[in-house]
Design a protein around this motif. Structure first.
Motif, PDB file in Angstrom:
ATOM      1  N   THR A  11       0.849  -1.188   0.000  1.00 49.02           N
ATOM      2  CA  THR A  11       0.000   0.000   0.000  1.00 49.02           C
ATOM      3  C   THR A  11       0.892   1.247   0.000  1.00 49.02           C
ATOM      4  O   THR A  11       1.988   1.240   0.552  1.00 49.02           O
ATOM      5  N   GLY A  12       0.406   2.289  -0.640  1.00 48.29           N
ATOM      6  CA  GLY A  12       1.236   3.471  -0.802  1.00 48.29           C
ATOM      7  C   GLY A  12       2.495   3.134  -1.582  1.00 48.29           C
ATOM      8  O   GLY A  12       3.569   3.685  -1.327  1.00 48.29           O
ATOM      9  N   GLY A  13       2.362   2.246  -2.544  1.00 51.14           N
ATOM     10  CA  GLY A  13       3.518   1.711  -3.251  1.00 51.14           C
ATOM     11  C   GLY A  13       3.929   2.458  -4.500  1.00 51.14           C
ATOM     12  O   GLY A  13       4.777   1.969  -5.249  1.00 51.14           O
ATOM     13  N   SER A  14       3.353   3.634  -4.737  1.00 55.74           N
ATOM     14  CA  SER A  14       3.716   4.386  -5.941  1.00 55.74           C
ATOM     15  C   SER A  14       4.660   5.541  -5.647  1.00 55.74           C
ATOM     16  O   SER A  14       5.025   6.289  -6.549  1.00 55.74           O
ATOM     17  N   ASP A  15       5.071   5.682  -4.385  1.00 51.27           N
ATOM     18  CA  ASP A  15       5.933   6.815  -4.021  1.00 51.27           C
ATOM     19  C   ASP A  15       6.706   6.479  -2.751  1.00 51.27           C
ATOM     20  O   ASP A  15       6.323   5.590  -1.993  1.00 51.27           O
ATOM     21  N   GLY A  16       7.801   7.185  -2.531  1.00 44.00           N
ATOM     22  CA  GLY A  16       8.525   7.116  -1.272  1.00 44.00           C
ATOM     23  C   GLY A  16       9.040   5.737  -0.911  1.00 44.00           C
ATOM     24  O   GLY A  16       9.512   4.965  -1.757  1.00 44.00           O
ATOM     25  N   VAL A  34       0.668  -2.679  -6.321  1.00 46.93           N
ATOM     26  CA  VAL A  34       0.823  -1.462  -5.529  1.00 46.93           C
ATOM     27  C   VAL A  34      -0.478  -0.674  -5.528  1.00 46.93           C
ATOM     28  O   VAL A  34      -1.226  -0.686  -6.498  1.00 46.93           O
ATOM     29  N   THR A  35      -0.724   0.015  -4.419  1.00 43.91           N
ATOM     30  CA  THR A  35      -1.874   0.910  -4.346  1.00 43.91           C
ATOM     31  C   THR A  35      -1.365   2.339  -4.209  1.00 43.91           C
ATOM     32  O   THR A  35      -0.240   2.586  -3.774  1.00 43.91           O
ATOM     33  N   GLY A  36      -2.227   3.278  -4.583  1.00 37.59           N
ATOM     34  CA  GLY A  36      -1.873   4.683  -4.448  1.00 37.59           C
ATOM     35  C   GLY A  36      -3.048   5.558  -4.835  1.00 37.59           C
ATOM     36  O   GLY A  36      -4.078   5.069  -5.316  1.00 37.59           O
ATOM     37  N   ARG A  37      -2.882   6.855  -4.639  1.00 38.73           N
ATOM     38  CA  ARG A  37      -3.956   7.803  -4.947  1.00 38.73           C
ATOM     39  C   ARG A  37      -3.694   8.599  -6.217  1.00 38.73           C
ATOM     40  O   ARG A  37      -4.617   9.157  -6.792  1.00 38.73           O
ATOM     41  N   SER A  38      -2.444   8.685  -6.644  1.00 37.33           N
ATOM     42  CA  SER A  38      -2.084   9.489  -7.804  1.00 37.33           C
ATOM     43  C   SER A  38      -2.156   8.660  -9.080  1.00 37.33           C
ATOM     44  O   SER A  38      -1.410   7.679  -9.240  1.00 37.33           O
ATOM     45  N   ALA A  54      -5.963   1.823  -7.784  1.00 39.01           N
ATOM     46  CA  ALA A  54      -6.216   3.189  -7.321  1.00 39.01           C
ATOM     47  C   ALA A  54      -7.074   3.120  -6.067  1.00 39.01           C
ATOM     48  O   ALA A  54      -8.147   2.514  -6.071  1.00 39.01           O
ATOM     49  N   SER A  55      -6.574   3.725  -4.993  1.00 38.67           N
ATOM     50  CA  SER A  55      -7.292   3.572  -3.726  1.00 38.67           C
ATOM     51  C   SER A  55      -6.917   4.663  -2.748  1.00 38.67           C
ATOM     52  O   SER A  55      -5.736   4.918  -2.515  1.00 38.67           O
TER      53      SER A  55
END
Length: 238
Positions: A11-16, A34-38, A54-55
């Motif tokens: 989760t939150g795997g598209s950044d950082g 991976v999940t992310g918002r962007s 997308a989540s």
């Protein structure tokens, strides 16, 4: 754990840190979702061979999207990494919604995903839950609500580790220090690179660690073991 052929969810795997964990799991032979918002960042990850969801994990619909996206797949590694900061100010009631958003994302979402995806994880020959907390879960700074969510997740992680001790599901807590990410861009001072932090976490998954104290958290953990009060004083001035 041999990660070759394992299915992982970050989760939150598209950044950082999450992006680096995803990349390093992929390099180790895992298939990674991976999940992310962007939308743009998720598209970039898809271009690198990742399955994306997308989540917004602060919402029930976001939790449902993740669960529905992996529930029929042989998920073996769940990395609860997604997290947000909070603009909470004790003297400003208007910041309570920011605080609530932080709690929903950092604490409620990992609890929900662990609970709802546990049947899938239990069905695998070996599996791991990795909850990414923070050195601030050991001793808080003045970022009250963020610290509280990480301390809560630390406590939850220790509890479910005991509950799952006789199962095939290993429970790992990863405790990063201040890491160079978009969330910490405004902070000055020494920061660990996201790549190096992720490398320690992935190594911990591979070697079966219960806790991964990354970077300077090793020192904080040592101080805390000697004097919790001293660790708290140091961090409250941090």
């Amino acid at each position: 754990m041999d990660m070759r052929g394992k299915l992982a969810l970050v989760t939150g795997g598209s950044d950082g840190i999450g992006r680096e964990i995803a990349l390093q799991l992929q390099a180790a032979g895992a298939e990674v979702i991976v999940t992310g918002r962007s939308a743009d960042k998720l598209q970039a990850m898809a271009g690198l061979g990742f399955v994306t969801i997308a989540s917004d994990l602060s919402t029930p619909a976001g939790i449902d999207a993740v669960v529905n996206g992996v529930a029929d797949k042989p998920l073996a590694i769940l990395v609860n990494n997604a997290g947000v900061g909070s603009a909470y100010d004790l003297d400003q009631p208007s910041t309570l919604e920011s605080a609530a958003h932080c709690i929903r994302t950092n604490l409620d979402a990992p609890i929900a995903l662990c609970t709802r995806l546990l049947p899938v994880l239990r069905a695998q020959p070996e599996a791991a839950i990795v909850n990414v907390t923070s050195g601030l879960a050991i001793a808080p700074s003045t970022g009250s609500v963020y610290c509280a969510t990480k301390a809560g997740l630390r406590s939850y992680t220790q509890s479910i580790r005991h509950l799952l001790k006789d199962s095939r599901v290993r429970v790992i807590e990863a405790l990063p220090p201040v890491v160079e990410t978009n969330m910490t861009a405004a902070r000055v001072g020494k920061k660990m690179s996201a790549h190096d932090c992720a490398a320690e976490i992935v190594h911990g998954i591979r070697t079966g660690r219960r806790e991964v104290n990354a970077g300077m958290v090793k020192l904080l953990q040592m101080v805390h073991s000697i004097s919790p009060a001293l660790a708290r004083r140091v961090m409250l001035r941090f």
